[in-house]
Design an enzyme around this catalytic site. Structure first.
Site, short mmCIF file in Angstrom:
data_model
loop_
_atom_site.label_atom_id
_atom_site.label_comp_id
_atom_site.label_asym_id
_atom_site.label_seq_id
_atom_site.Cartn_x
_atom_site.Cartn_y
_atom_site.Cartn_z
N TYR A 125 66.13 38.85 27.61
CA TYR A 125 64.67 38.69 27.47
C TYR A 125 64.12 39.57 26.35
CZ TYR A 125 64.64 36.34 32.03
OH TYR A 125 64.85 35.47 33.05
N MET A 181 60.01 29.55 37.45
CA MET A 181 61.15 28.75 37.00
C MET A 181 60.61 27.55 36.25
SD MET A 181 64.37 28.36 36.82
CE MET A 181 65.00 27.00 35.84
N GLU A 182 61.12 27.38 35.04
CA GLU A 182 60.54 26.44 34.09
C GLU A 182 60.93 24.98 34.31
OE1 GLU A 182 62.85 28.77 33.60
OE2 GLU A 182 64.32 28.23 32.07
N HIS A 215 55.06 32.34 29.88
CA HIS A 215 56.51 32.35 29.76
C HIS A 215 57.11 31.00 30.20
CE1 HIS A 215 60.53 34.39 29.99
NE2 HIS A 215 60.74 33.42 30.88
N GLU A 216 56.74 30.55 31.38
CA GLU A 216 57.34 29.29 31.87
C GLU A 216 56.91 28.11 31.00
OE1 GLU A 216 59.68 30.03 33.59
OE2 GLU A 216 59.00 31.93 34.48
N HIS A 225 58.95 27.95 27.81
CA HIS A 225 60.28 27.35 28.00
C HIS A 225 60.28 25.84 27.71
CE1 HIS A 225 63.12 30.33 29.38
NE2 HIS A 225 62.37 30.74 30.39
N PHE A 281 62.22 34.07 42.42
CA PHE A 281 61.90 34.44 41.04
C PHE A 281 60.39 34.52 40.84
CE2 PHE A 281 66.10 32.48 40.66
CZ PHE A 281 66.76 33.51 40.01
N GLU A 299 65.95 32.77 26.93
CA GLU A 299 65.01 33.79 27.42
C GLU A 299 64.44 34.66 26.30
OE1 GLU A 299 63.76 33.45 30.18
OE2 GLU A 299 65.22 32.26 31.30
N GLN A 339 66.29 25.68 43.82
CA GLN A 339 66.32 26.56 42.63
C GLN A 339 67.72 26.42 42.06
OE1 GLN A 339 64.47 28.58 40.62
NE2 GLN A 339 66.39 29.06 39.56
N ALA A 340 67.83 25.68 40.97
CA ALA A 340 69.17 25.32 40.49
C ALA A 340 69.74 26.30 39.47
CB ALA A 340 69.14 23.92 39.89
N GLN A 341 68.89 26.96 38.67
CA GLN A 341 69.44 27.88 37.68
C GLN A 341 70.02 29.11 38.39
OE1 GLN A 341 66.71 29.57 34.79
NE2 GLN A 341 68.32 29.89 33.29
N ASP A 389 74.69 34.51 37.73
CA ASP A 389 73.41 35.17 38.06
C ASP A 389 73.39 36.63 37.61
OD1 ASP A 389 72.36 32.89 39.15
OD2 ASP A 389 73.07 33.34 41.17
N ARG A 425 60.43 37.90 46.21
CA ARG A 425 60.76 37.84 44.78
C ARG A 425 61.72 38.97 44.47
NH1 ARG A 425 56.52 38.54 39.77
NH2 ARG A 425 58.10 38.43 38.12
N1 BES Z 1 64.50 30.79 33.86
C1 BES Z 1 64.05 32.04 34.35
C2 BES Z 1 64.55 32.35 35.74
C3 BES Z 1 66.06 32.45 35.86
C4 BES Z 1 66.83 33.02 34.85
C5 BES Z 1 66.68 31.98 36.99
C6 BES Z 1 68.22 33.10 34.99
C7 BES Z 1 68.05 32.06 37.14
C8 BES Z 1 68.83 32.63 36.13
C9 BES Z 1 62.52 32.13 34.32
O1 BES Z 1 61.96 31.51 33.21
C10 BES Z 1 62.18 33.58 34.18
O2 BES Z 1 62.56 34.16 33.22
N2 BES Z 1 61.47 34.13 35.15
C11 BES Z 1 61.06 35.51 35.14
C12 BES Z 1 59.66 35.61 34.62
C13 BES Z 1 59.38 36.30 33.42
C14 BES Z 1 57.94 36.40 33.03
C15 BES Z 1 60.26 37.26 32.79
C16 BES Z 1 61.06 36.01 36.56
O3 BES Z 1 61.27 35.20 37.46
O4 BES Z 1 60.87 37.19 36.78
ZN ZN Z 2 62.50 32.59 31.42
#
Ligand code: BES
Ligand code: ZN
Length: 636
Positions: free
Chosen positions: A417, A306-307, A331-332, A335, A303, A354, A175-177, A409, A591
């Site tokens: 969002y 992750m997209e 959502h994914e 992205h 999470f 986001e 998980q890189a982001q 983070d 999660r």
């Molecule tokens: N890209 C994000 C996850 C993320 C954001 C990882 C910032 C690290 C740093 C992913 O697309 C995301 O937003 N996931 C959400 C889902 C969503 C429906 C709001 C999650 O994991 O809850």
């Molecule tokens: Zn997202």
């Protein structure tokens, strides 16, 4: 200036082939002084737009354009070991230094062709890791770093067979982001700099490797897997998973990878993915990435989703059996346009990823499931946003957030969002839906495969919507949305008839007019239940909780979102009947969005804290490093 001298000194030392350790120590002392001064200075000066404060690398001088990996997955030692060959483009002609981000990597050699190239590690930063300095000889445009990862790499989770659904084989995922790619690949870990990549991944023979690249569902399972990502992507989208995975097709371009026992359920839950793809393309332009597959991870995935391009990583906690949580897939998928095709240049600009994606998610939910669903999702989103606005300090309510000196983070709130999406919804309201869709289509095309800043977006708005619709739009108000805390007065609101029914039920029950057993819930859908539980009063008596539980069995509810809301009430109202379920929840789900609020609520009382500690100590072996670090503070 001092910094520049230091940097050249490092290069000189490196070029002279001096022993790395001796000199990196001296340098450490000196550069930590410099770093302190720099930090004090930057606190007073204004933010440098487009500067990535979360990378120590130098793509503005010498840019990595392609990464070619050859990695062996060693489950016994919990390391990835091998080489990363980096293709370089010199941005400044006379630059000889390449600076890469790394964290907890062990480098054994850096070579160009078959010649060794001098390298050294610079001072470690607690958030950003340890930069790797390589002196690149003139006329060299490829260097190869031989390295291995640490078993504690922040971006890699190693699961034992016991932590998987099948219990037979280990599992690995990355998980890189936001800034964890550097913990498994030495690279310029900034979304500003895009790279293409290819990879050879060597695994135990019985396992399958998949990546955020072209995956062949029919590949021979021989333990050597090859991947290619021909479109330039930011480093945080490089992803790998290895496990006992099977594939099931869901449509022409869509399918799902999962462990065997999840496969059929996942494919049924997410069967609308292909239609989501088709409907999104109709409005916002062609999908640029070939296939779109889902990978279902074990429940410790930190999470929701992750997209990762071509292959979104998805938590199994959204497989509810009734498609109630598939907004996550929308959502994914969204992205693929907002985030993967156009990317935030720095983490300050995360809202561009986001906010646009959340806006598109609502729209996709309406394309597929209709306006009632759209309205319900909007109201639930608005409530999440209101809760964050009430709690977050003002500086964290700003879309273009100042993250200097903070962990990237930390941006994880509803602001990028839901506030981002609400801002876009206001633009839509003001100029009309068709016009706004046309704008989005143009925007996606205009910046395709670029990483952009908030300021570039504003300039684009100036040239497009603000010029086209001067009567409807107001620049000052737009800037207020982006640079000020809170929600501007007069922002769009949301309402749902389906929720009016629930509001009435609440009122009748709370006033004593109606018993829980007499509420007519026969036709309620997931969203109504979620709204019902979310909006119960903060303080309830144990009798009230018991009455609801006896009639609706919330403690035994299998939907993970509703269970989450109920368990929060159970903690806040000391409803001990639900605590076995709470323990089970905390020890099976990793999660972070679902467990963190529970740990936070538990930590408020000594008894709660002791319980949280017990659960955390058991759960910890199965949690991802991110979930551990986000919650360990609550149990100390
Ligand atoms: N890209 C994000 C996850 C993320 C954001 C990882 C910032 C690290 C740093 C992913 O697309 C995301 O937003 N996931 C959400 C889902 C969503 C429906 C709001 C999650 O994991 O809850
Ligand atoms: Zn997202």
């Amino acid at each position: 200036m001092k910094k520049q001298i230091l940097a050249s000194l490092v290069v000189l030392l490196a070029l002279a082939g001096c022993s790395k350790n001796e000199h990196s120590e001296t340098l450490t002392t000196q550069s930590s002084e410099t770093a302190k001064v720099e930090k004090q200075k930057s606190a007073k000066t204004d933010i440098q737009v487009g500067k990535d404060y979360h990378s120590l690398s130098n793509p503005d001088e010498m840019k990595v354009t392609h990464v070619s990996l050859d990695l062996t997955v060693d489950f016994e030692r919990k390391v990835l070991a091998g080489t990363a060959e980096l293709t370089l483009e010199k941005i400044k002609a006379d630059v000889k230094r390449l600076i890469l981000d790394t964290r907890d990597l062990t480098m054994t050699a850096v070579t160009a062709g078959d010649k060794k190239v001098p390298f050294s590690l610079l001072e470690e930063d607690p958030y950003l890791g340890t930069p790797l300095l390589v002196s690149v000889p003139k006329d060299v445009n490829k260097v190869t770093v031989a390295y291995e990862t640490s078993p504690d790499a922040s971006g890699v989770q190693w699961l034992t067979p016991q932590q998987t659904a099948g219990k037979q084989h280990p599992f690995l995922f990355t998980q890189a982001q936001a800034i964890h790619a550097r913990s498994f690949i030495p690279l310029q870990d900034t979304p500003k700099a895009r790279v293409t990549y290819d990879a050879v991944i060597r695994t135990p023979k019985e396992l399958l490797a998949v990546m955020s690249a072209a995956n062949d569902p029919d590949t021979e399972r021989d333990g050597v897997y090859e991947f290619n990502m021909p479109q330039p992507i930011p480093s945080y989208l490089i992803a790998l998973a290895v496990g006992d995975l099977q594939f099931q097709s869901m449509g022409e371009r869509t399918g799902v990878y999962a462990e065997a026992s999840w496969l059929a359920r996942a494919a049924a839950e997410f069967e609308d993915t292909e239609n989501m793809l088709i409907e999104t393309e109709k409005r916002y332009g062609e999908y640029s990435w070939g296939r779109y597959d889902l990978l279902i991870l074990p429940p410790s995935f930190p999470f929701g989703g992750m997209e990762n391009p071509r292959l979104s990583f998805i938590t199994p906690t959204v497989i509810a059996g009734d498609k109630s949580l598939v907004a996550l897939i929308a959502h994914e998928l969204a992205h693929s346009w907002s985030g993967n095709t156009i990317t935030n240049a720095t983490w300050r600009d995360l809202w561009l990823n986001e906010g646009f994606t959340t806006y598109l998610t609502y729209r996709i939910m309406e394309f597929i499931y209709g306006t009632d669903r759209y309205n319900m999702e909007l109201v639930l989103g608005a409530q999440d946003l209101a809760a964050d606005i009430a709690e977050l300090p003002e500086k964290d309510q700003i879309l273009a957030i100042d993250l200097r000196g903070r962990d990237a983070d930390d941006v994880f709130s509803n602001i990028p969002y839901e506030k981002g999406a609400l801002f876009l919804r206001e633009l839509e309201d003001k100029i009309g839906r068709d016009n706004f869709d046309q704008f989005l289509l143009n925007y996606f095309e205009h910046f395709a495969f670029q990483s952009i800043t908030t300021e570039q977006f504003i300039t684009y708005l100036d040239e497009t919507l603000l010029a086209q619709y001067p009567q409807q739009l107001d620049k000052a108000r737009i800037l207020k949305w982006i640079f000020e805390p809170g929600i501007p007065a007069g922002a769009p609101t949301a309402s749902s008839d389906a929720f009016t029914v629930v509001d009435n039920a609440h009122k009748a029950w709370l006033s004593g007019e109606e018993k829980a057993a007499d509420i007519n819930t026969a036709n309620w859908n997931y969203h109504q239940w979620k709204y019902f539980v979310d909006n119960l009063p903060e303080t309830m008596t144990v009798e009230q909780m018991s009455e609801l539980d006896a009639v609706f069995n919330f403690t035994g509810y299998q939907n993970n979102e509703i269970a989450h809301s109920w368990l929060l009430h159970a903690i806040n109202n000391d409803y001990k009947v639900a605590w076995d379920r709470l323990y089970d929840y905390l020890t099976t789900i990793g999660r972070n969005k679902l467990v963190k609020p529970l740990y936070a609520a538990l930590s408020k009382t000594p008894e709660g804290k002791a319980f949280a500690k017990k659960a955390f100590d058991v759960a910890k072996v199965g949690y991802h490093p991110l979930t551990i670090s986000a919650n360990e503070g609550y149990v100390q």
